[in-house]
Design a protein around this motif. Structure first.
Motif, PDB file in Angstrom:
ATOM      1  N   THR A  49       0.804  -1.223   0.000  1.00  0.00           N
ATOM      2  CA  THR A  49       0.000   0.000   0.000  1.00  0.00           C
ATOM      3  C   THR A  49       0.839   1.275   0.000  1.00  0.00           C
ATOM      4  O   THR A  49       0.328   2.340  -0.292  1.00  0.00           O
ATOM      5  CB  THR A  49      -0.910   0.018   1.221  1.00  0.00           C
ATOM      6  N   LEU A  50       2.154   1.197   0.345  1.00  0.00           N
ATOM      7  CA  LEU A  50       3.048   2.357   0.360  1.00  0.00           C
ATOM      8  C   LEU A  50       2.442   3.532   1.106  1.00  0.00           C
ATOM      9  O   LEU A  50       2.279   4.618   0.564  1.00  0.00           O
ATOM     10  CB  LEU A  50       3.420   2.782  -1.068  1.00  0.00           C
ATOM     11  N   LYS A  51       2.071   3.321   2.386  1.00  0.00           N
ATOM     12  CA  LYS A  51       1.417   4.395   3.143  1.00  0.00           C
ATOM     13  C   LYS A  51       2.413   5.295   3.881  1.00  0.00           C
ATOM     14  O   LYS A  51       2.000   6.169   4.616  1.00  0.00           O
ATOM     15  CB  LYS A  51       0.451   3.773   4.153  1.00  0.00           C
ATOM     16  N   GLY A  52       3.710   5.080   3.713  1.00  0.00           N
ATOM     17  CA  GLY A  52       4.684   5.891   4.451  1.00  0.00           C
ATOM     18  C   GLY A  52       4.725   7.318   3.957  1.00  0.00           C
ATOM     19  O   GLY A  52       4.174   7.653   2.906  1.00  0.00           O
ATOM     20  N   LYS A  53       5.374   8.204   4.736  1.00  0.00           N
ATOM     21  CA  LYS A  53       5.524   9.572   4.238  1.00  0.00           C
ATOM     22  C   LYS A  53       6.920   9.735   3.628  1.00  0.00           C
ATOM     23  O   LYS A  53       7.868   9.076   4.052  1.00  0.00           O
ATOM     24  CB  LYS A  53       5.257  10.595   5.336  1.00  0.00           C
ATOM     25  N   PRO A  54       7.044  10.614   2.622  1.00  0.00           N
ATOM     26  CA  PRO A  54       8.340  10.710   1.922  1.00  0.00           C
ATOM     27  C   PRO A  54       9.436  11.205   2.862  1.00  0.00           C
ATOM     28  O   PRO A  54       9.204  12.086   3.699  1.00  0.00           O
ATOM     29  CB  PRO A  54       8.088  11.726   0.822  1.00  0.00           C
ATOM     30  N   VAL A  55      10.593  10.649   2.728  1.00  0.00           N
ATOM     31  CA  VAL A  55      11.754  11.048   3.531  1.00  0.00           C
ATOM     32  C   VAL A  55      12.385  12.269   2.874  1.00  0.00           C
ATOM     33  O   VAL A  55      12.612  12.265   1.670  1.00  0.00           O
ATOM     34  CB  VAL A  55      12.783   9.896   3.552  1.00  0.00           C
ATOM     35  N   PRO A  56      12.641  13.365   3.622  1.00  0.00           N
ATOM     36  CA  PRO A  56      13.315  14.507   2.987  1.00  0.00           C
ATOM     37  C   PRO A  56      14.734  14.125   2.582  1.00  0.00           C
ATOM     38  O   PRO A  56      15.484  13.567   3.370  1.00  0.00           O
ATOM     39  CB  PRO A  56      13.331  15.585   4.081  1.00  0.00           C
ATOM     40  N   LEU A  57      15.085  14.427   1.328  1.00  0.00           N
ATOM     41  CA  LEU A  57      16.415  14.082   0.834  1.00  0.00           C
ATOM     42  C   LEU A  57      17.226  15.359   0.665  1.00  0.00           C
ATOM     43  O   LEU A  57      16.680  16.415   0.395  1.00  0.00           O
ATOM     44  CB  LEU A  57      16.294  13.355  -0.507  1.00  0.00           C
ATOM     45  N   SER A  58      18.538  15.275   0.853  1.00  0.00           N
ATOM     46  CA  SER A  58      19.361  16.474   0.732  1.00  0.00           C
ATOM     47  C   SER A  58      20.635  16.138  -0.024  1.00  0.00           C
ATOM     48  O   SER A  58      20.935  14.981  -0.282  1.00  0.00           O
ATOM     49  CB  SER A  58      19.710  17.015   2.115  1.00  0.00           C
ATOM     50  N   GLY A  59      21.406  17.169  -0.399  1.00  0.00           N
ATOM     51  CA  GLY A  59      22.705  16.962  -1.041  1.00  0.00           C
ATOM     52  C   GLY A  59      23.771  16.675  -0.002  1.00  0.00           C
ATOM     53  O   GLY A  59      23.482  16.530   1.179  1.00  0.00           O
ATOM     54  N   LEU A  60      24.998  16.603  -0.454  1.00  0.00           N
ATOM     55  CA  LEU A  60      26.093  16.276   0.462  1.00  0.00           C
ATOM     56  C   LEU A  60      26.823  17.510   0.979  1.00  0.00           C
ATOM     57  O   LEU A  60      27.550  17.441   1.963  1.00  0.00           O
ATOM     58  CB  LEU A  60      27.118  15.365  -0.238  1.00  0.00           C
ATOM     59  N   ALA A  61      26.655  18.665   0.296  1.00  0.00           N
ATOM     60  CA  ALA A  61      27.403  19.859   0.694  1.00  0.00           C
ATOM     61  C   ALA A  61      26.914  20.349   2.052  1.00  0.00           C
ATOM     62  O   ALA A  61      25.734  20.208   2.384  1.00  0.00           O
ATOM     63  CB  ALA A  61      27.214  20.947  -0.350  1.00  0.00           C
TER      64      ALA A  61
END
Ligand SMILES: Nc1ncnc2c1ncn2[C@@H]1O[C@H](COP(=O)(O)OP(=O)(O)OP(=O)(O)O)[C@@H](O)[C@H]1O
Ligand SMILES: [Mg+2]
Ligand SMILES: [Zn+2]
Length: 454
Positions: A49-61
């Protein structure tokens, strides 16, 4: 519904097995597998069902500077930590029962507290009065450490959450219990769960959490290896009973070099730092005697000289003894095989005893040449020159391979009064002024040059 099946878990390494066995396939330990109730699981729903919330992704800098490390002022400890304690890190300090873990960590707590860090020491093993008495004996009575005696994880976390200390020491992880887990304190599932909670707390609140773990040889208590992968840093406190030397060794460190060691001496007033370990490890050396070879090693970032001692004697046993303390026994077997196959020097029919003086443990392959030298010297009953150090790795062909940091090794040897070194031909660098360097391409040449025809 399928009946929950009990799992068989190894208390030494945490591996799970389908059925009980005397020996753990994963880590090779004997009598460590026990039956444990499985962790309760909710009804399996799958991830369809993919009910999770999106994980915030960031760069490496990043603009952030690395967090300042907290120094205890105990140099041997700070170095092993990679230069001090990183806020929010989780550290495991393992060691044999009675080796001095509580002493070390009480001294560390006092040192951090005296240098302005808020330190809390929770003892699950001893009553507060007992810990206070130890503090008195160690001359730490006035250090602003706050002390608690508790084993309930919930209460400990509540306390730490309210106090927000910089450093929290938990002595030991095997005494804690979480009311979420139906298993005895010290069982694999309790140790895992309580360590997980404490590590999560460390990350969330920026408190450095130090967990003490007893090394267990067998039985019902989970060993520290079960939590090694969860923590940032794994330190082992080693030493031999009857010896006053103690070595704190970094096995894993996400914030610094592994293999770094800190050397201490256990005294009535607690652990005192040993600033010059080479001098200490060589202090028991007397006149040059057969079977003794000095290895110029590197432990972490520091050169350390140690004495490899061998005794070789005719055996009455069908399969002669190979007793090795402080060295890798597999490595020693290989060296014996190379001596036999490449140099035609058999050790069959001979008992071999090898150890490192002072209770030190040496894992570097660079020690091969010193091990071979000690073995040959004992077998031929000929002393090596007293002013000589050795290092070099032996390959299966009998060739000597160069090792790293030759110059650091030589400098340390010279500092301690050695004026001669035997090392592999291919070693880089010129050597040091005033030091005689004997370069040797392989074990056969070494045997010929050092022990005559061999
Ligand atoms: N009164 C004392 N005087 C001198 N040394 C002592 C004294 N009491 C204890 N010690 C030393 O301290 C060591 C025990 O230290 P400590 O209790 O810190 O070890 P530990 O690793 O925490 O042990 P445990 O497994 O029991 O928790 C002993 O081996 C002993 O050498
Ligand atoms: Mg203790
Ligand atoms: Zn195992």
């Amino acid at each position: 519904m399928a009946k929950p099946v009990n799992a068989f878990t190894c208390t030494a390494c945490g591996a799970t097995h389908r059925k009980w066995a005397g020996k753990c396939d994963a880590c090779g330990a004997w009598n460590t597998i026990i039956e444990e109730a499985p962790l309760s699981q909710g009804p399996g729903r799958g991830l369809g069902t993919l009910k999770g919330k999106p994980v915030p992704l960031s760069g490496l800098a990043t603009q952030d500077a690395p967090p300042p490390r907290a120094q205890s002022g105990i140099a041997e400890l700070d170095r092993v930590l990679g230069g001090g304690l990183v806020p929010g890190s989780a550290i495991l300090v393992g060691g044999d029962p009675g080796i001095g873990k509580s002493t070390l960590l009480l001294q560390a707590a006092a040192a951090f507290a005296r240098s302005g860090q808020q330190a809390i020491y929770i003892s699950g093993e001893e009553a507060s009065a007992q810990v206070r008495m130890r503090a008195q004996r160690l001359g730490l009575g006035d250090a602003p450490v706050r002390l608690g005696a508790e084993t309930a994880l919930r209460d400990i976390l509540t306390t730490l959450d309210a106090e927000r200390p910089d450093v929290a020491i938990i002595d030991s992880i095997q005494t804690l219990w979480s009311d979420q887990i139906e298993a005895a304190p010290g069982s694999v599932s309790q140790v895992r769960a309580t360590a997980h909670e404490l590590v999560t707390f460390a990350k969330r609140r920026g408190t450095a959490v130090i967990l003490v773990g007893h090394v267990t040889k067998e039985g019902q208590i989970a060993g520290p290896r079960v939590v090694e992968h969860m923590v940032d840093t794994v330190l082992y406190f080693e030493g031999e009973r009857g010896h006053q030397f103690r070595i704190l060794r970094a096995h894993k460190n996400r914030f610094g070099p592994a293999d770094e060691i800190g050397v201490f001496e256990m005294t009535g007033g607690g652990l005192s730092e040993v600033a010059n370990p080479s001098a200490l490890f060589l202090s028991e050396r007397g006149e040059p005697s057969p079977g003794s070879a000095v290895f110029a090693g590197i432990e972490g970032t520091r050169p350390v000289l140690t004495e490899v001692q061998a005794l070789v004697a005719p055996s009455t046993l069908a399969s002669p003894r190979r007793t090795v303390v402080g060295l890798d026994s597999g490595r020693v077997s290989t060296i014996l095989a190379v001596l036999e196959a490449r140099c035609a020097i058999p050790f069959a029919g001979l008992d071999v005893f090898l150890n490192v003086a002072g209770g030190m443990r040496v894992a570097e392959p660079a020690a091969d040449l010193a091990i071979a030298a000690a073995l040959l010297s004992a077998r031929e009953d000929t002393s090596l020159p007293a002013d000589c150090v050795l290092f070099g790795e032996i390959s299966l062909s009998g060739a000597l391979r160069p090792v790293s940091q030759a110059e650091n090794r030589l400098k340390e040897a010279q500092k301690l009064g050695f004026s001669r070194a035997i090392l592999p031909s291919a070693t880089k660098g010129e050597g040091l002024a005033g030091m005689r360097i004997d370069r040797t391409p392989d074990l056969t040449s070494f045997v010929g040059d050092t022990f005559g025809a061999g």
